[in-house]
Write a protein that holds these residues in place. Structure first.
Motif, PDB file in Angstrom:
ATOM      1  N   GLU A  27       0.579  -1.120   0.296  1.00 24.73           N
ATOM      2  CA  GLU A  27       0.316  -0.009   0.327  1.00 24.73           C
ATOM      3  C   GLU A  27       0.576   1.720  -0.225  1.00 24.73           C
ATOM      4  OE1 GLU A  27      -0.819  -2.461   2.306  1.00 24.73           O
ATOM      5  OE2 GLU A  27      -2.617  -3.025   1.095  1.00 24.73           O
ATOM      6  N   ILE A  28       1.833   1.163   0.956  1.00 23.83           N
ATOM      7  CA  ILE A  28       2.390   3.095   1.049  1.00 23.83           C
ATOM      8  C   ILE A  28       3.571   2.660  -0.467  1.00 23.83           C
ATOM      9  CG2 ILE A  28       4.380   3.289   2.066  1.00 23.83           C
ATOM     10  CD1 ILE A  28       3.957   2.074   4.806  1.00 23.83           C
ATOM     11  N   ARG A  29       3.919   1.934  -0.858  1.00 20.37           N
ATOM     12  CA  ARG A  29       5.151   1.828  -1.946  1.00 20.37           C
ATOM     13  C   ARG A  29       3.961   2.480  -3.056  1.00 20.37           C
ATOM     14  NH1 ARG A  29       6.189  -3.668  -2.966  1.00 20.37           N
ATOM     15  NH2 ARG A  29       5.304  -3.805  -5.690  1.00 20.37           N
ATOM     16  N   ALA A  30       2.997   1.560  -3.558  1.00 18.90           N
ATOM     17  CA  ALA A  30       1.581   2.154  -4.441  1.00 18.90           C
ATOM     18  C   ALA A  30       1.164   3.293  -4.397  1.00 18.90           C
ATOM     19  CB  ALA A  30       0.548   1.089  -4.461  1.00 18.90           C
ATOM     20  N   THR A  31       1.609   4.072  -3.298  1.00 19.21           N
ATOM     21  CA  THR A  31       1.474   5.199  -3.086  1.00 19.21           C
ATOM     22  C   THR A  31       1.953   6.530  -3.757  1.00 19.21           C
ATOM     23  OG1 THR A  31      -0.471   4.901  -1.095  1.00 19.21           O
ATOM     24  CG2 THR A  31       0.452   7.788  -1.971  1.00 19.21           C
ATOM     25  N   TYR A  52       3.652   5.273  -6.485  1.00 20.38           N
ATOM     26  CA  TYR A  52       3.984   4.585  -7.554  1.00 20.38           C
ATOM     27  C   TYR A  52       2.954   5.683  -7.907  1.00 20.38           C
ATOM     28  CZ  TYR A  52       2.139   2.166 -11.619  1.00 20.38           C
ATOM     29  OH  TYR A  52       2.265   2.429 -13.064  1.00 20.38           O
ATOM     30  N   THR A  53       2.030   6.006  -7.547  1.00 19.86           N
ATOM     31  CA  THR A  53       0.165   6.249  -7.844  1.00 19.86           C
ATOM     32  C   THR A  53       0.394   7.518  -7.877  1.00 19.86           C
ATOM     33  OG1 THR A  53      -1.234   4.214  -7.377  1.00 19.86           O
ATOM     34  CG2 THR A  53      -1.727   6.693  -7.871  1.00 19.86           C
ATOM     35  N   ILE A  54       1.474   8.558  -7.296  1.00 13.87           N
ATOM     36  CA  ILE A  54       1.606   9.785  -7.093  1.00 13.87           C
ATOM     37  C   ILE A  54       2.357  10.164  -8.639  1.00 13.87           C
ATOM     38  CG2 ILE A  54       2.620  11.883  -6.427  1.00 13.87           C
ATOM     39  CD1 ILE A  54       1.926  10.178  -3.163  1.00 13.87           C
ATOM     40  N   GLY A  55       3.825   9.646  -8.617  1.00 11.17           N
ATOM     41  CA  GLY A  55       4.472   9.550  -9.612  1.00 11.17           C
ATOM     42  C   GLY A  55       3.889   9.143 -11.176  1.00 11.17           C
TER      43      GLY A  55
END
Lengths: 158, 158, 158
Positions: free
Chosen positions: A132-136, A138-141
């Motif tokens: 979840e943290i990593r995906a957040t 990734y999503t912003i970028g």
């Protein structure tokens, strides 16, 4: 629309911010390669080619098991792959984005926001934080790159 | 040769076509990442990192088998890899190609032909069409990039 | 600092050298794709997608074993991956490097040195030379990209 040639100057803070963001992320991508080197050299594991498991200056105690999959080393390769899936698109979307003369405040947020999001992604991936943290990060970028490309299309096509 | 600065204007249809082709293919590459996300989220399979198989908001029913290879998810990753093997080279070859002032008709065919070829490649790969069909689209896109790079070398070196 | 617009001309030997280095490395990256094609076509091994092992014009004698890992074919894919980890960063770092107006002699050494280092890397990887030889070429190319990015940051930020 503003003349492109008026924007290609070091006095344009958006252009300068783009160049800084490019240079920093270039160093990040190159550094990821060295992180992989560091990981397979210090552990003697996760080598990718058969000849790497032969005796040599970089491998004083060769062993066939060095070619087996190793998550610690492969993690760095996965981080590298994720970089390549995102950062070159940022590089190439950023230049026409600068040339459509975006509002400096918005441009600053997007350009340095991307750098910050990828720094966060690096931290979350390297330390194996939750998906979840990593995906957040990734999503912003990813959304920043998508925003830049859409705004470029919008300005050019309308 | 035409002055480069005369070509860097939104009134140059070749430059504008290049920017549109870049923006569209940037969105394609970013979208491929989201297709992979969609595939592993909806199937709960093909996750790449051990921590992704832990319970969390993105994974309410964790299971070690989620880390096993899955062709449906891996197919999207292979499509992404093929993108990265072709599209960044198009991005960087396209800019000097614009700056050697190619015939607009030729440039239009090459720039939008590449976009169309990659769209065909996406369709053929996503739906697992025969190798022959996918290879045809790959070949068209690859030859376009090679053409642009060769023409740039030809004009610059002669 | 020199006006960027004064540097964007074919009369600037550094800009021309950058464009030549870009075009040559674009051809190298595209050629690596064709080397992979050549290797799986001539050996009928190392295919990546299930549908590639079906009968067709590109595969007259299909066999499920064609989908197994094959080092000869995978080596070309690893070479391609290493290209993607290094060459796009060179492409994007090179343009602002040209625009900070580096000394022509230094620029020439770095730009063509990178091309030469990657040619050496190709030779060492394709012929399975020792890890030490391949790593030396990798290191030279990587340090050149890092140098360019650091010099750009130095000039822009000071």
């Amino acid at each position: 629309m503003t003349d492109i040639l008026d924007l290609l100057t070091w006095d344009n803070p958006v252009f300068t911010a783009y160049v800084v963001a490019v240079a920093v992320t270039v160093l990040k991508v190159m550094g990821q390669g060295w992180m992989t080197v560091w990981r397979f050299q210090t552990t003697g594991r996760g080598l990718a080619s058969p000849e790497d498991a032969a005796k040599g200056l970089l491998n004083l105690a060769p062993d066939p098991s060095q070619l087996e999959h190793d998550d610690y080393v492969d993690r760095s390769r996965r981080m590298h792959r994720n970089d390549l899936e995102n950062i070159p698109a940022f590089w190439v979307a950023g230049l026409p984005f600068v040339l459509i003369n975006p509002a400096p405040g918005l441009a600053w947020v997007l350009l340095y926001g991307f750098v910050a999001a990828r720094a966060g992604h690096f931290w979350a991936y390297a330390t194996a934080k939750s998906h979840e943290i990593r995906a957040t990060f990734y999503t912003i970028g990813s959304l920043i790159v998508i925003w830049m490309a859409v705004q470029v299309l919008w300005v050019v096509l309308t």
